[in-house]
Motif scaffolding. Structure first.
Motif, PDB file in Angstrom:
ATOM      1  N   TRP A  49      48.175  18.495 -11.660  1.00  0.00           N
ATOM      2  CA  TRP A  49      49.364  17.890 -11.050  1.00  0.00           C
ATOM      3  C   TRP A  49      49.540  18.387  -9.612  1.00  0.00           C
ATOM      4  CZ3 TRP A  49      52.349  13.931 -11.324  1.00  0.00           C
ATOM      5  CH2 TRP A  49      53.589  13.933 -10.677  1.00  0.00           C
ATOM      6  N   HIS A  50      49.335  19.687  -9.389  1.00  0.00           N
ATOM      7  CA  HIS A  50      49.417  20.236  -8.027  1.00  0.00           C
ATOM      8  C   HIS A  50      48.389  19.553  -7.125  1.00  0.00           C
ATOM      9  CE1 HIS A  50      52.499  23.081  -8.646  1.00  0.00           C
ATOM     10  NE2 HIS A  50      51.802  24.020  -9.255  1.00  0.00           N
ATOM     11  N   TRP A  51      47.203  19.316  -7.677  1.00  0.00           N
ATOM     12  CA  TRP A  51      46.166  18.658  -6.878  1.00  0.00           C
ATOM     13  C   TRP A  51      46.580  17.230  -6.524  1.00  0.00           C
ATOM     14  CZ3 TRP A  51      43.069  14.351  -7.854  1.00  0.00           C
ATOM     15  CH2 TRP A  51      42.033  14.154  -6.930  1.00  0.00           C
ATOM     16  N   LEU A  52      47.147  16.513  -7.502  1.00  0.00           N
ATOM     17  CA  LEU A  52      47.568  15.136  -7.257  1.00  0.00           C
ATOM     18  C   LEU A  52      48.660  15.057  -6.192  1.00  0.00           C
ATOM     19  CD1 LEU A  52      47.731  13.530 -10.827  1.00  0.00           C
ATOM     20  CD2 LEU A  52      46.163  12.915  -8.979  1.00  0.00           C
ATOM     21  N   THR A  53      49.608  15.982  -6.240  1.00  0.00           N
ATOM     22  CA  THR A  53      50.751  15.940  -5.333  1.00  0.00           C
ATOM     23  C   THR A  53      50.487  16.632  -4.003  1.00  0.00           C
ATOM     24  OG1 THR A  53      51.651  17.977  -6.319  1.00  0.00           O
ATOM     25  CG2 THR A  53      52.352  15.859  -7.279  1.00  0.00           C
ATOM     26  N   GLY A  54      49.389  17.402  -3.932  1.00  0.00           N
ATOM     27  CA  GLY A  54      49.092  18.113  -2.696  1.00  0.00           C
ATOM     28  C   GLY A  54      50.009  19.290  -2.448  1.00  0.00           C
ATOM     29  N   HIS A  72      35.502  28.164 -15.853  1.00  0.00           N
ATOM     30  CA  HIS A  72      36.011  26.791 -15.824  1.00  0.00           C
ATOM     31  C   HIS A  72      37.533  26.737 -15.686  1.00  0.00           C
ATOM     32  CE1 HIS A  72      32.174  25.131 -17.988  1.00  0.00           C
ATOM     33  NE2 HIS A  72      31.935  25.645 -16.801  1.00  0.00           N
ATOM     34  N   GLY A  73      38.218  27.778 -16.180  1.00  0.00           N
ATOM     35  CA  GLY A  73      39.672  27.787 -16.104  1.00  0.00           C
ATOM     36  C   GLY A  73      40.221  27.947 -14.697  1.00  0.00           C
ATOM     37  N   THR A  74      39.380  28.283 -13.742  1.00  0.00           N
ATOM     38  CA  THR A  74      39.840  28.466 -12.365  1.00  0.00           C
ATOM     39  C   THR A  74      39.633  27.230 -11.494  1.00  0.00           C
ATOM     40  OG1 THR A  74      37.703  29.312 -11.522  1.00  0.00           O
ATOM     41  CG2 THR A  74      39.219  30.913 -12.508  1.00  0.00           C
ATOM     42  N   HIS A  75      38.852  26.255 -11.961  1.00  0.00           N
ATOM     43  CA  HIS A  75      38.363  25.205 -11.078  1.00  0.00           C
ATOM     44  C   HIS A  75      39.468  24.328 -10.491  1.00  0.00           C
ATOM     45  CE1 HIS A  75      34.129  25.473 -13.110  1.00  0.00           C
ATOM     46  NE2 HIS A  75      34.430  26.508 -12.363  1.00  0.00           N
ATOM     47  N   PHE A  76      40.361  23.806 -11.334  1.00  0.00           N
ATOM     48  CA  PHE A  76      41.397  22.912 -10.824  1.00  0.00           C
ATOM     49  C   PHE A  76      42.386  23.677  -9.939  1.00  0.00           C
ATOM     50  CE2 PHE A  76      40.102  19.780 -14.087  1.00  0.00           C
ATOM     51  CZ  PHE A  76      40.085  18.645 -13.287  1.00  0.00           C
ATOM     52  N   THR A  77      42.643  24.940 -10.257  1.00  0.00           N
ATOM     53  CA  THR A  77      43.523  25.735  -9.397  1.00  0.00           C
ATOM     54  C   THR A  77      42.900  25.903  -8.014  1.00  0.00           C
ATOM     55  OG1 THR A  77      44.403  26.941 -11.312  1.00  0.00           O
ATOM     56  CG2 THR A  77      44.678  27.964  -9.145  1.00  0.00           C
ATOM     57  N   MET A  78      41.594  26.151  -7.953  1.00  0.00           N
ATOM     58  CA  MET A  78      40.922  26.279  -6.668  1.00  0.00           C
ATOM     59  C   MET A  78      41.030  24.997  -5.845  1.00  0.00           C
ATOM     60  SD  MET A  78      37.479  28.236  -7.996  1.00  0.00           S
ATOM     61  CE  MET A  78      36.692  28.264  -6.389  1.00  0.00           C
ATOM     62  N   LEU A  79      40.787  23.860  -6.499  1.00  0.00           N
ATOM     63  CA  LEU A  79      40.820  22.579  -5.786  1.00  0.00           C
ATOM     64  C   LEU A  79      42.236  22.224  -5.331  1.00  0.00           C
ATOM     65  CD1 LEU A  79      38.353  20.506  -7.997  1.00  0.00           C
ATOM     66  CD2 LEU A  79      37.872  21.769  -5.892  1.00  0.00           C
ATOM     67  N   ALA A  80      43.232  22.532  -6.179  1.00  0.00           N
ATOM     68  CA  ALA A  80      44.617  22.272  -5.793  1.00  0.00           C
ATOM     69  C   ALA A  80      45.016  23.144  -4.606  1.00  0.00           C
ATOM     70  CB  ALA A  80      45.547  22.530  -6.974  1.00  0.00           C
ATOM     71  N   ALA A  81      44.592  24.404  -4.630  1.00  0.00           N
ATOM     72  CA  ALA A  81      44.911  25.324  -3.525  1.00  0.00           C
ATOM     73  C   ALA A  81      44.272  24.840  -2.224  1.00  0.00           C
ATOM     74  CB  ALA A  81      44.443  26.727  -3.873  1.00  0.00           C
ATOM     75  N   ARG A  82      43.034  24.396  -2.293  1.00  0.00           N
ATOM     76  CA  ARG A  82      42.364  23.925  -1.078  1.00  0.00           C
ATOM     77  C   ARG A  82      43.046  22.676  -0.526  1.00  0.00           C
ATOM     78  NH1 ARG A  82      36.299  21.815  -1.520  1.00  0.00           N
ATOM     79  NH2 ARG A  82      37.428  20.213  -2.709  1.00  0.00           N
ATOM     80  N   ARG A  83      43.409  21.754  -1.405  1.00  0.00           N
ATOM     81  CA  ARG A  83      44.028  20.515  -0.919  1.00  0.00           C
ATOM     82  C   ARG A  83      45.361  20.803  -0.233  1.00  0.00           C
ATOM     83  NH1 ARG A  83      44.903  14.759  -4.128  1.00  0.00           N
ATOM     84  NH2 ARG A  83      45.672  13.651  -2.289  1.00  0.00           N
ATOM     85  N   ALA A  84      46.105  21.766  -0.774  1.00  0.00           N
ATOM     86  CA  ALA A  84      47.430  22.051  -0.224  1.00  0.00           C
ATOM     87  C   ALA A  84      47.394  22.994   0.963  1.00  0.00           C
ATOM     88  CB  ALA A  84      48.327  22.629  -1.318  1.00  0.00           C
TER      89      ALA A  84
END
Length: 304
Positions: A49-54, A72-84
């Motif tokens: 959700w963080h990734w979707l909303t930026g 694997h549990g870190t992947h979406f958090t990493m991508l969301a952090a980078r996008r924001a």
């Protein structure tokens, strides 16, 4: 004075994963000044959700230059952090998401992945051990794993090999430790069979910093082949390394990595040692964390 490089280290609470990112951060700290923030991995749905909303409410106010994670549990958090917040993502181990999602993937070569623009292959998993200059010829270490999907565990075979090794090398002060996967029966058999020059320290009795301290001193280390992380930690420390013999199950990535090390002569099997072949003495430094840290600095942070 050069400003410190801000690193966000995404952690998932799994010690094995965190040791890997810890090792890379420590290696980078030897090259450049750092400011490191530990960012707990978000639940997958929340991170997506963080990734979707930026938006990314967690973390330091300072934008990161590098976002590092393993597991694997870190992947979406990493991508969301980078996008924001920006920064480059560095994932350790073969990710579950497509590799193109990350700026750099540090993947063990035994996973069978091809090197590419954003893929750097490593020999084994990165770890936090550093080459030691305190190794002692009369200090030995035995590191036992246990039940795994890669090798058929055999209590009697492991205990007998450990006994023969300790008896043949009575001039060495041995320490032996186990892992959470070691069956209780193995530990009982070891206590009954091993000679007096072996100090048994079960993993439950060993503090977190016990193994790194032992690896700084042990001139020779013997490892069961299922314990691949401890195998590469021993090689990084600079010890002469032997591998206890166990029957492998299939031809998975762990077994392929062990066979490659045996074929390259970096380690020696118990059978070959028993036949009279000496343990190989390391000819050059084995430090994958330092090598990757140099690549990151030269490629992304040349002015630091």
């Amino acid at each position: 004075m050069t400003n410190p490089v801000v690193i966000w280290r995404v952690i998932d609470g799994k010690r094995g994963h965190e040791r890997q990112t810890e090792g890379l951060v420590q290696a980078l700290a030897q090259l450049i000044p750092l400011e490191v923030s530990e960012i707990p991995a978000l639940p997958r749905g929340q991170a997506f959700w963080h990734w979707l909303t930026g938006r990314f409410a967690s973390g330091d106010r300072r934008p990161p230059a590098l976002i590092i994670g393993a597991g694997h549990g870190t992947h979406f958090t990493m991508l969301a952090a980078r996008r924001a917040r920006g920064g480059k993502t560095i994932v350790l181990m073969n990710p579950g998401l497509p590799k193109r999602c990350f700026d750099l993937c540090l993947i063990p070569e035994h996973d069978g992945v091809s090197e590419g623009r954003n893929v750097l292959l490593t020999k084994g998993a990165i770890n936090g051990i550093r080459p030691s200059h305190e190794l002692q010829a009369n200090a030995g270490l035995m590191l036992l794993g246990g039940l795994s999907a890669h090798y058929r565990w055999d209590d009697r075979a492991v205990v007998e090999q450990a006994r023969k090794l300790a008896s043949a090398r009575g001039d060495v002060n041995w320490r032996l430790t186990t892992s959470p996967r070691t069956p209780d029966g193995t530990l009982r058999m070891l206590r009954e069979a091993l000679p007096g020059n072996v100090d048994i320290v079960p993993f439950k009795a060993a503090p977190l910093d016990w193994l790194p301290g032992q690896l700084r001193q042990a001139g020779q280390v013997w490892v069961t082949p299922d314990s691949v992380s401890m195998l590469y930690e021993a090689l990084t420390a600079g010890a002469a390394v032997g591998i206890f013999d166990l029957q492998r199950i299939g031809d998975g990535r762990v077994a392929r990595g062990v066979e490659q090390l045996l074929g390259e002569g970096k380690v020696l099997s118990f059978a070959r040692w028993q036949a009279g072949q000496p343990l190989p003495v390391p000819q050059q430094e084995f430090n994958e964390a330092a090598r990757c840290a140099r690549w990151i600095r030269q490629t992304w942070l040349p002015g630091q």
